[in-house]
Design a protein around this motif. Structure first.
Motif, PDB file in Angstrom:
ATOM      1  N   LEU A  29       0.908  -1.326  -0.072  1.00  9.53           N
ATOM      2  CA  LEU A  29      -0.136  -0.075   0.060  1.00  9.53           C
ATOM      3  C   LEU A  29       0.970   1.114  -0.061  1.00  9.53           C
ATOM      4  N   TYR A  30       0.326   2.344  -0.387  1.00 12.74           N
ATOM      5  CA  TYR A  30       0.896   3.551  -0.397  1.00 12.74           C
ATOM      6  C   TYR A  30       0.319   4.665   0.362  1.00 12.74           C
ATOM      7  N   GLN A  31       0.985   5.355   1.160  1.00  8.64           N
ATOM      8  CA  GLN A  31       0.463   6.439   2.087  1.00  8.64           C
ATOM      9  C   GLN A  31       0.329   7.681   1.187  1.00  8.64           C
ATOM     10  N   ASN A  32      -0.744   8.310   1.079  1.00 11.14           N
ATOM     11  CA  ASN A  32      -0.810   9.543   0.455  1.00 11.14           C
ATOM     12  C   ASN A  32      -0.542  10.720   1.212  1.00 11.14           C
ATOM     13  N   THR A  33       0.383  11.458   1.078  1.00 13.57           N
ATOM     14  CA  THR A  33       0.922  12.970   1.633  1.00 13.57           C
ATOM     15  C   THR A  33       0.332  14.015   0.866  1.00 13.57           C
ATOM     16  N   GLY A  34      -0.205  14.023  -0.300  1.00 12.34           N
ATOM     17  CA  GLY A  34      -0.686  15.040  -0.941  1.00 12.34           C
ATOM     18  C   GLY A  34      -1.677  14.607  -2.007  1.00 12.34           C
ATOM     19  N   GLU A  35      -2.942  15.077  -2.097  1.00 12.92           N
ATOM     20  CA  GLU A  35      -4.013  14.377  -3.174  1.00 12.92           C
ATOM     21  C   GLU A  35      -3.544  15.190  -4.513  1.00 12.92           C
ATOM     22  N   ALA A  36      -4.091  14.522  -5.558  1.00 12.48           N
ATOM     23  CA  ALA A  36      -3.948  14.930  -6.888  1.00 12.48           C
ATOM     24  C   ALA A  36      -5.169  16.212  -7.027  1.00 12.48           C
ATOM     25  N   THR A  37      -4.515  17.165  -7.751  1.00  9.75           N
ATOM     26  CA  THR A  37      -5.728  18.249  -7.889  1.00  9.75           C
ATOM     27  C   THR A  37      -5.907  18.278  -9.706  1.00  9.75           C
ATOM     28  N   SER A  38      -7.068  18.808 -10.022  1.00 10.42           N
ATOM     29  CA  SER A  38      -7.550  18.766 -11.335  1.00 10.42           C
ATOM     30  C   SER A  38      -7.087  20.320 -11.944  1.00 10.42           C
ATOM     31  N   VAL A  39      -7.023  20.267 -13.490  1.00 16.47           N
ATOM     32  CA  VAL A  39      -6.705  21.540 -14.029  1.00 16.47           C
ATOM     33  C   VAL A  39      -7.581  22.827 -13.771  1.00 16.47           C
ATOM     34  N   THR A  40      -7.337  23.667 -13.417  1.00 19.35           N
ATOM     35  CA  THR A  40      -8.067  25.157 -13.224  1.00 19.35           C
ATOM     36  C   THR A  40      -7.967  26.132 -14.079  1.00 19.35           C
ATOM     37  N   ALA A  41      -8.618  27.270 -14.274  1.00 16.58           N
ATOM     38  CA  ALA A  41      -8.533  28.545 -15.157  1.00 16.58           C
ATOM     39  C   ALA A  41      -7.109  29.175 -14.796  1.00 16.58           C
ATOM     40  N   THR A  42      -6.573  28.755 -13.799  1.00 18.11           N
ATOM     41  CA  THR A  42      -5.258  29.531 -13.699  1.00 18.11           C
ATOM     42  C   THR A  42      -4.235  28.985 -13.171  1.00 18.11           C
ATOM     43  N   LYS A  43      -4.348  27.441 -13.009  1.00 17.87           N
ATOM     44  CA  LYS A  43      -3.020  26.536 -12.755  1.00 17.87           C
ATOM     45  C   LYS A  43      -3.266  25.176 -13.153  1.00 17.87           C
ATOM     46  N   GLY A  44      -2.271  24.563 -13.407  1.00 19.54           N
ATOM     47  CA  GLY A  44      -2.379  23.184 -13.970  1.00 19.54           C
ATOM     48  C   GLY A  44      -2.608  22.030 -12.950  1.00 19.54           C
ATOM     49  N   GLY A  45      -2.898  20.838 -13.177  1.00 19.03           N
ATOM     50  CA  GLY A  45      -3.153  19.891 -12.240  1.00 19.03           C
ATOM     51  C   GLY A  45      -1.923  19.362 -11.959  1.00 19.03           C
ATOM     52  N   THR A  46      -1.988  18.794 -10.357  1.00 19.69           N
ATOM     53  CA  THR A  46      -0.788  18.459  -9.646  1.00 19.69           C
ATOM     54  C   THR A  46      -0.983  16.762  -9.378  1.00 19.69           C
ATOM     55  N   ASN A  47      -0.132  16.233  -9.525  1.00 23.76           N
ATOM     56  CA  ASN A  47      -0.073  14.565  -9.236  1.00 23.76           C
ATOM     57  C   ASN A  47       0.031  14.413  -7.810  1.00 23.76           C
ATOM     58  N   ALA A  48      -0.419  13.335  -7.299  1.00 22.98           N
ATOM     59  CA  ALA A  48      -0.614  12.831  -5.790  1.00 22.98           C
ATOM     60  C   ALA A  48       0.726  12.625  -5.249  1.00 22.98           C
ATOM     61  N   LYS A  49       1.045  12.689  -4.102  1.00 29.72           N
ATOM     62  CA  LYS A  49       2.238  12.711  -3.342  1.00 29.72           C
ATOM     63  C   LYS A  49       1.886  11.402  -2.774  1.00 29.72           C
ATOM     64  N   GLN A  50       2.703  10.239  -3.033  1.00 29.95           N
ATOM     65  CA  GLN A  50       2.397   8.874  -2.223  1.00 29.95           C
ATOM     66  C   GLN A  50       3.973   8.416  -1.731  1.00 29.95           C
ATOM     67  N   VAL A  51       3.772   7.765  -0.597  1.00 37.37           N
ATOM     68  CA  VAL A  51       5.095   6.933  -0.149  1.00 37.37           C
ATOM     69  C   VAL A  51       4.847   5.921   0.099  1.00 37.37           C
ATOM     70  N   GLY A  52       5.581   4.926  -0.662  1.00 35.25           N
ATOM     71  CA  GLY A  52       5.280   3.503  -0.693  1.00 35.25           C
ATOM     72  C   GLY A  52       5.667   2.823   0.693  1.00 35.25           C
ATOM     73  N   LEU A  53       5.040   1.737   1.041  1.00 31.44           N
ATOM     74  CA  LEU A  53       5.362   1.088   2.408  1.00 31.44           C
ATOM     75  C   LEU A  53       6.053  -0.243   2.373  1.00 31.44           C
ATOM     76  N   GLY A  54       6.538  -0.492   1.207  1.00 35.03           N
ATOM     77  CA  GLY A  54       7.420  -1.669   1.099  1.00 35.03           C
ATOM     78  C   GLY A  54       7.182  -2.764   0.043  1.00 35.03           C
ATOM     79  N   ALA A  55       7.267  -3.909   0.023  1.00 34.01           N
ATOM     80  CA  ALA A  55       7.082  -4.992  -0.698  1.00 34.01           C
ATOM     81  C   ALA A  55       6.458  -6.168  -0.167  1.00 34.01           C
ATOM     82  N   GLN A  56       5.898  -7.045  -0.949  1.00 30.52           N
ATOM     83  CA  GLN A  56       5.302  -8.037  -0.359  1.00 30.52           C
ATOM     84  C   GLN A  56       5.336  -9.357  -1.675  1.00 30.52           C
ATOM     85  N   VAL A  57       5.228 -10.625  -1.130  1.00 30.36           N
ATOM     86  CA  VAL A  57       5.180 -11.533  -1.951  1.00 30.36           C
ATOM     87  C   VAL A  57       3.982 -11.733  -2.764  1.00 30.36           C
TER      88      VAL A  57
END
Length: 355
Positions: free
Chosen positions: A45-73
């Motif tokens: 699973l990933y922990q979100n530290t920032g949400e993705a935002t959509s495009v507005t009339a004045t600013k472009g969209g931004t991607n989500a900020k995610q920190v991974g919590l490791g690996a599993q089999v």
């Protein structure tokens, strides 16, 4: 606590599992018919530290900020490729060249009614004498077969090899239902119309074909009342699994045919040790090979492999691949442990701020 430490711990765990799988593969490099396994990973699973935002009339969209919590089999898969055929020169060794598994059973033997496969209980259930219990069925590609004092065809650990009784078109079948004796079935009998062998499994073109434990006896009898019989000089196992014996007078008799089974998903079979496999909910039901003499409209035998007498299937483990995987898994384990060490150093620095 730092997320990087837990991510490092998960990396150590998955690589330890991979090393366990590799170790088992290497340990079984000389095991007859062994199928190698491979471990595969996926991210957690990933922990979100920032949400993705959509495009507005004045600013472009931004991607989500995610920190991974490791690996599993994610999976441990069997590599189902066939191993090399290794010549042994032993008449009781058979290698399956292609698809198919031997059916092996243990439990009550019912020659009079035969044994049918019960799809629900994954067992061979006697059609008569049901109060004596069902015959447990397991599968194997290990063709290292043996005989006991009564001529029963067995696996190395004593499980009975299942197959078909055969007939030459007369009233004679290869196994006397009453006594379990092996009766003479003319292996050289020829159908006058087709010119082909007249030997066929009992009930080949019907719906009552039964699986029974097979025998390779010292003596083959002419009938149930024949007490002398003919001695067996040698035996052969054909490509189709038909067991033919050479008698003392030079004649040839068929004593049975070894059965084979396949599955829609052979990777779904469960290993239970001793080179034995068990059907699972995801393997699908077994598909049994039709016996000799089955008519062309229902015959499925061409979808199965051939028997090679005097040979065994070797392990399909590739040592070069295993050693390469072992190096990468070891280095990955070390890198993950270094992450834990680094996290510990950071924590020491933080706690050292207060004196």
């Amino acid at each position: 606590m730092l997320r990087c430490m837990y991510a490092g711990i998960s990396g150590m765990k998955v690589n330890q599992t991979k090393l366990d799988v590799i170790g088992n593969n290497i340990a079984n490099v000389g095991t007859t018919s062994f199928k190698a396994s491979s471990a595969r990973f996926r991210d957690m699973l990933y922990q979100n530290t920032g949400e993705a935002t959509s495009v507005t009339a004045t600013k472009g969209g931004t991607n989500a900020k995610q920190v991974g919590l490791g690996a599993q089999v994610s999976s441990i898969n069997k590599v189902m490729g066939q191993g090399n055929a290794l010549s042994t020169g032993r008449s009781l060794d058979v290698c399956i060249d292609g698809d198919g598994y031997l059916l092996t059973g243990s439990g009550f033997v019912d020659y009079s009614g035969g044994n049918n496969i019960d799809e629900t209980t994954n067992s061979l259930t006697p059609t008569t004498g049901a109060d004596k219990g069902a015959m447990d069925i397991l599968y194997t590609r290990d063709g290292n077969l043996t005989l006991d004092s009564q001529g029963n065809l067995l696996t190395a650990d004593g499980r009975r090899v299942m197959g078909y009784a055969v007939t030459d078109g007369t009233q004679t079948t290869s196994i006397d239902p009453a006594s379990g004796k092996i009766l003479s079935v003319n292996a050289d009998a020829v159908d006058k119309t087709t010119g082909k062998s007249s030997v066929a499994v009992v009930g080949a073109n019907g719906t009552d074909t039964k699986l029974v434990p097979l025998k390779v006896p010292d003596t083959v009898y002419g009938s149930g009342s024949d007490t002398a019989g003919q001695p067996v000089k040698k035996f052969e196992i054909g490509k189709d699994g038909l067991i033919t014996v050479i008698l003392g007078d030079g004649s040839r008799a068929a004593v049975g045919q070894i059965a084979l089974a396949t599955f829609k998903n052979p990777e779904g079979l469960i290993s239970v040790g001793g080179n034995l496999l068990q059907k699972s909910a995801n393997s699908g039901p077994e598909i049994i090979r039709n016996g000799v003499g089955t008519d062309g409209t229902t015959d499925n035998s061409k979808g199965f492999g051939d028997f090679i007498q005097g040979a065994l299937e070797g392990s399909n483990v590739d040592l070069t691949e295993q050693f390469t995987d072992m190096i990468t898994a070891t280095r990955s384990f070390q890198a993950a442990s270094k992450m834990v060490t680094t996290g510990d150093e950071i924590l020491q620095t933080i706690t050292g701020l207060m004196r």
